[in-house]
Design a protein around this motif. Sequence first.
Motif: not given
Length: 209
Positions: A130-138, A172-176, A182-184
């Motif tokens: 999905n990420l490769e196809d331009g998705y953002v994953a939450i 390890t965090s509530p949301i990523a 890229r990762l936040d």
Amino acid sequence: MSVSRKQMKTERRQRRQMVEESRVSVEHQQQRQKYLVLGLSGLALLLLVGGFAFFASRSNSNIAATDSGQRPPDTTSKGFADLGNTHIQASQAGTIEYNSNPPTSGPHFSSLASAGWHDEPVQQEYVVHNLEDGYVAIHYRPDLSAQQKQQLQTLVQEYGDKIIAVPSPSLTSPIALAAWTRLDTLGGFDEQRIRNFVQAYRSIDHHKR
């Protein structure tokens, strides 16, 4: 005797006048109350419509900014090396060593996960595609509060396409927030930060040319 009759007539006339004045006063008071209720109802309706228009405009502008290529600067996420986009078989699931958690690139299945909100975990090999196809994953922890899950779900439904939200027990965090390379990570629901990330990376195709 005639004086007495005159007095009686006068008193009756005065009583009728008082009754009439009282009736008129009551009618005026009822009219004022009616106009007050109508005025307050109209004001409430105006505020409701105005508020809806404001939030709808805000949402549409956020989505339009992404679709038109007006991408805000990303100052909070971390970049990771591109691990490529090799397709793997189902038998290889769980054998890939990704360089981030959750993954942001690398070998993945040839199929994608369905867009939108997911209540059950999805194999990361699908989500990477999905990420490769331009998705953002939450990604969100399963034990995230019900309120924050609802806030995330509302946001995901607003964008619709090119966004996916999945529970990830290993977080390890509530949301990523993940996009290709890229990762936040977030300590909780942060609408503006999520929107900035989505606007910065959603709908960018990462297939090798």
